[in-house]
Design an enzyme around this catalytic site. Structure first.
Site, mmCIF file in Angstrom:
data_model
loop_
_atom_site.group_PDB
_atom_site.id
_atom_site.type_symbol
_atom_site.label_atom_id
_atom_site.label_comp_id
_atom_site.label_asym_id
_atom_site.label_seq_id
_atom_site.Cartn_x
_atom_site.Cartn_y
_atom_site.Cartn_z
ATOM 1 N N ASP A 95 0.833 -1.210 0.000
ATOM 2 C CA ASP A 95 0.000 0.000 0.000
ATOM 3 C C ASP A 95 0.864 1.254 0.000
ATOM 4 O O ASP A 95 1.994 1.247 0.490
ATOM 5 C CB ASP A 95 -0.921 -0.026 1.234
ATOM 6 C CG ASP A 95 -2.074 0.941 1.097
ATOM 7 O OD1 ASP A 95 -2.421 1.316 -0.049
ATOM 8 O OD2 ASP A 95 -2.648 1.335 2.133
ATOM 9 N N ASN A 118 1.443 3.420 -2.838
ATOM 10 C CA ASN A 118 2.072 3.856 -4.096
ATOM 11 C C ASN A 118 1.663 5.287 -4.450
ATOM 12 O O ASN A 118 2.495 6.108 -4.826
ATOM 13 C CB ASN A 118 1.631 2.948 -5.259
ATOM 14 C CG ASN A 118 2.204 1.561 -5.157
ATOM 15 O OD1 ASN A 118 3.064 1.302 -4.317
ATOM 16 N ND2 ASN A 118 1.726 0.655 -5.997
ATOM 17 N N GLY A 119 0.366 5.548 -4.337
ATOM 18 C CA GLY A 119 -0.171 6.850 -4.732
ATOM 19 C C GLY A 119 0.360 7.957 -3.838
ATOM 20 O O GLY A 119 0.828 9.004 -4.331
ATOM 21 N N TRP A 127 3.019 7.972 -2.009
ATOM 22 C CA TRP A 127 4.460 8.111 -2.210
ATOM 23 C C TRP A 127 4.744 9.015 -3.415
ATOM 24 O O TRP A 127 5.583 9.908 -3.353
ATOM 25 C CB TRP A 127 5.070 6.729 -2.426
ATOM 26 C CG TRP A 127 6.543 6.737 -2.705
ATOM 27 C CD1 TRP A 127 7.560 6.754 -1.789
ATOM 28 C CD2 TRP A 127 7.165 6.741 -4.007
ATOM 29 N NE1 TRP A 127 8.773 6.764 -2.436
ATOM 30 C CE2 TRP A 127 8.563 6.759 -3.789
ATOM 31 C CE3 TRP A 127 6.677 6.728 -5.318
ATOM 32 C CZ2 TRP A 127 9.472 6.761 -4.842
ATOM 33 C CZ3 TRP A 127 7.595 6.739 -6.368
ATOM 34 C CH2 TRP A 127 8.975 6.744 -6.122
ATOM 35 N N HIS A 172 2.852 3.507 -8.911
ATOM 36 C CA HIS A 172 2.565 2.104 -9.268
ATOM 37 C C HIS A 172 3.723 1.503 -10.072
ATOM 38 O O HIS A 172 4.095 0.350 -9.869
ATOM 39 C CB HIS A 172 1.260 2.011 -10.067
ATOM 40 C CG HIS A 172 0.052 2.440 -9.286
ATOM 41 N ND1 HIS A 172 -0.175 2.023 -7.994
ATOM 42 C CD2 HIS A 172 -0.998 3.253 -9.593
ATOM 43 C CE1 HIS A 172 -1.295 2.557 -7.549
ATOM 44 N NE2 HIS A 172 -1.817 3.309 -8.492
ATOM 45 N N GLU A 205 -12.302 -4.148 -4.935
ATOM 46 C CA GLU A 205 -12.811 -2.793 -4.691
ATOM 47 C C GLU A 205 -12.046 -1.737 -5.506
ATOM 48 O O GLU A 205 -12.517 -0.610 -5.664
ATOM 49 C CB GLU A 205 -12.714 -2.437 -3.203
ATOM 50 C CG GLU A 205 -13.730 -3.155 -2.324
ATOM 51 C CD GLU A 205 -13.385 -4.632 -2.099
ATOM 52 O OE1 GLU A 205 -12.176 -4.955 -2.029
ATOM 53 O OE2 GLU A 205 -14.309 -5.456 -2.024
ATOM 54 N N ASN A 206 -10.850 -2.101 -5.997
ATOM 55 C CA ASN A 206 -10.034 -1.104 -6.707
ATOM 56 C C ASN A 206 -10.625 -0.671 -8.052
ATOM 57 O O ASN A 206 -10.206 0.340 -8.624
ATOM 58 C CB ASN A 206 -8.597 -1.608 -6.910
ATOM 59 C CG ASN A 206 -7.770 -1.619 -5.634
ATOM 60 O OD1 ASN A 206 -6.883 -2.458 -5.439
ATOM 61 N ND2 ASN A 206 -8.031 -0.674 -4.733
ATOM 62 N N ARG A 236 -5.320 -2.270 8.507
ATOM 63 C CA ARG A 236 -6.537 -3.025 8.212
ATOM 64 C C ARG A 236 -6.239 -4.050 7.130
ATOM 65 O O ARG A 236 -5.219 -3.981 6.452
ATOM 66 C CB ARG A 236 -7.668 -2.076 7.774
ATOM 67 C CG ARG A 236 -7.292 -1.172 6.616
ATOM 68 C CD ARG A 236 -8.477 -0.311 6.158
ATOM 69 N NE ARG A 236 -8.062 0.674 5.185
ATOM 70 C CZ ARG A 236 -7.932 1.980 5.432
ATOM 71 N NH1 ARG A 236 -8.221 2.475 6.616
ATOM 72 N NH2 ARG A 236 -7.531 2.802 4.477
ATOM 73 N N SER A 276 -8.386 -4.841 4.486
ATOM 74 C CA SER A 276 -8.908 -4.456 3.163
ATOM 75 C C SER A 276 -9.275 -5.668 2.299
ATOM 76 O O SER A 276 -8.934 -5.723 1.118
ATOM 77 C CB SER A 276 -7.918 -3.546 2.427
ATOM 78 O OG SER A 276 -7.666 -2.366 3.164
ATOM 79 N N GLU A 304 0.644 -13.653 11.933
ATOM 80 C CA GLU A 304 1.167 -12.501 12.679
ATOM 81 C C GLU A 304 1.158 -11.297 11.744
ATOM 82 O O GLU A 304 1.439 -11.434 10.552
ATOM 83 C CB GLU A 304 2.596 -12.783 13.153
ATOM 84 C CG GLU A 304 2.705 -13.945 14.122
ATOM 85 C CD GLU A 304 1.983 -13.676 15.435
ATOM 86 O OE1 GLU A 304 1.884 -12.504 15.840
ATOM 87 O OE2 GLU A 304 1.502 -14.657 16.052
HETATM 88 C C1 IPE Z 1 -5.483 -2.653 -0.600
HETATM 89 O O1 IPE Z 1 -5.115 -1.331 -0.669
HETATM 90 C C2 IPE Z 1 -5.473 -3.270 -1.972
HETATM 91 C C3 IPE Z 1 -4.146 -3.453 -2.556
HETATM 92 C C4 IPE Z 1 -2.995 -3.210 -1.983
HETATM 93 C C5 IPE Z 1 -4.159 -3.993 -3.891
HETATM 94 P P1 IPE Z 1 -6.205 -0.173 -0.811
HETATM 95 O O2 IPE Z 1 -5.441 1.107 -0.870
HETATM 96 O O3 IPE Z 1 -7.113 -0.451 -1.947
HETATM 97 O O4 IPE Z 1 -7.022 -0.318 0.547
HETATM 98 P P2 IPE Z 1 -7.855 0.758 1.356
HETATM 99 O O5 IPE Z 1 -8.777 1.443 0.385
HETATM 100 O O6 IPE Z 1 -6.880 1.718 1.938
HETATM 101 O O7 IPE Z 1 -8.554 -0.019 2.418
HETATM 102 C C1 IPE Z 2 -1.331 0.298 -3.472
HETATM 103 O O1 IPE Z 2 -1.130 1.674 -3.463
HETATM 104 C C2 IPE Z 2 -1.563 -0.259 -4.859
HETATM 105 C C3 IPE Z 2 -2.973 -0.577 -5.172
HETATM 106 C C4 IPE Z 2 -3.965 -0.553 -4.318
HETATM 107 C C5 IPE Z 2 -3.280 -0.955 -6.525
HETATM 108 P P1 IPE Z 2 -2.342 2.683 -3.494
HETATM 109 O O2 IPE Z 2 -2.689 2.957 -4.909
HETATM 110 O O3 IPE Z 2 -3.468 2.212 -2.654
HETATM 111 O O4 IPE Z 2 -1.678 3.977 -2.858
HETATM 112 P P2 IPE Z 2 -2.324 4.900 -1.747
HETATM 113 O O5 IPE Z 2 -2.724 4.030 -0.613
HETATM 114 O O6 IPE Z 2 -3.491 5.588 -2.389
HETATM 115 O O7 IPE Z 2 -1.235 5.843 -1.394
HETATM 116 MG MG MG Z 3 -4.006 2.422 -0.701
#
Ligand code: IPE
Ligand code: IPE
Ligand code: MG
Length: 240
Positions: free
Chosen positions: A21, A23-24, A26, A38, A68-69, A193, A195, A206
């Site tokens: 989690d 990437n965005g 960062w 990503h 959910e993505n 969490r 997710s 763990e």
């Molecule tokens: C969980 O991350 C899904 C993946 C890492 C692929 P999300 O960024 O989608 O989860 P939430 O929305 O914070 O719960």
């Molecule tokens: C995890 O990074 C990758 C995917 C869920 C595909 P995010 O894209 O959720 O990055 P944040 O959590 O919004 O920073």
């Molecule tokens: Mg995320």
């Protein structure tokens, strides 16, 4: 040559699962578009797979795209799918060379046909490999997986006698059938969490949380997670 020293004085988790989690966030912190995060994250996956193998981890499961993505903006979903497309193709030779066995978990049936095909090729071409098992969760949701498992069990006639329905019947119909449950779950970037990841399989795992975002995750942080794992006392509901 594997780093066998690592296994001498500490327990190495057999199966490590990772919610990659952040990437965005960062990328945004660097004034870059989320998709840059990503792309960077995909590079980290390749490195961590090699590190995990060297450390002696036998199964690595990563959460790449949740059920959910799909609710994200279309441009981001497209970028993620293109990244996965590229990954399936580019990792073929590397997995062959490193003896990696790939399995994609999640509902593949709704993915674009060409992506489904490259997944199939990658799974087939690596199926006989005997090194680390690498599971990539794509269009994966823990609840969806359980629903599909129950459906599969019904189709196979395994639910006719209620007295014979047990852990093995349901577990054996999950996408992860045959793979031991994760010993250690890592989630990056501060959120604590699940997710919708591996709801069934994480029953006694763990958990290790780090504030580092996925693109900055490295071997050192993986080692730190394993060290933390070594300080946990797993009781499985019993007494020590
Ligand atoms: C969980 O991350 C899904 C993946 C890492 C692929 P999300 O960024 O989608 O989860 P939430 O929305 O914070 O719960
Ligand atoms: C995890 O990074 C990758 C995917 C869920 C595909 P995010 O894209 O959720 O990055 P944040 O959590 O919004 O920073
Ligand atoms: Mg995320």
């Amino acid at each position: 040559m594997k780093d066998r020293n690592a296994t001498q004085d500490r327990k190495i988790p057999v199966h490590v699962a990772i919610i990659m989690d952040g990437n965005g966030r960062w990328a945004k912190r660097r004034g870059m578009p989320r998709t840059f995060g990503h792309t960077q994250g995909a590079k980290v996956v390749e490195q961590i797979l090699e590190d995990a193998d060297e450390i002696g981890i036998q199964y690595l499961t990563v959460y790449a795209f949740s059920t959910e993505n799909w609710s994200r903006p279309e441009t981001e979903v497209k970028a993620l799918m293109n990244l996965l497309r590229r990954y399936m193709k580019s990792s073929l030779a590397k997995c062959a060379k490193n003896n990696v066995r790939v399995r994609v978990i999640g509902d593949k049936s709704v993915l674009a046909e060409d992506l489904q095909e490259s997944i199939e090729v990658l799974e087939r071409e690596t199926a006989a490999n005997t090194g680390i098992g690498f599971q990539i969760a794509i269009n994966y949701g823990g609840r969806d997986e359980i629903v599909r498992a129950v459906r599969r069990a019904a189709q196979q006639g395994l639910l006719q006698d209620p007295d014979r329905i047990d852990d093995d019947v349901i577990g054996g119909c999950l996408d992860t059938a045959g793979i031991p449950d994760p010993d250690l779950l890592i989630r990056t970037c501060g959120e604590q969490r699940i997710s919708n990841f591996l709801l069934w399989q994480l029953a006694y795992s763990e958990f290790y949380f780090t504030d580092k975002a996925w693109p900055e995750f490295d071997r050192e942080e993986l080692e730190r997670a394993i060290d933390a794992f070594n300080h946990r006392e797993r009781r499985y509901g019993g007494l020590k």
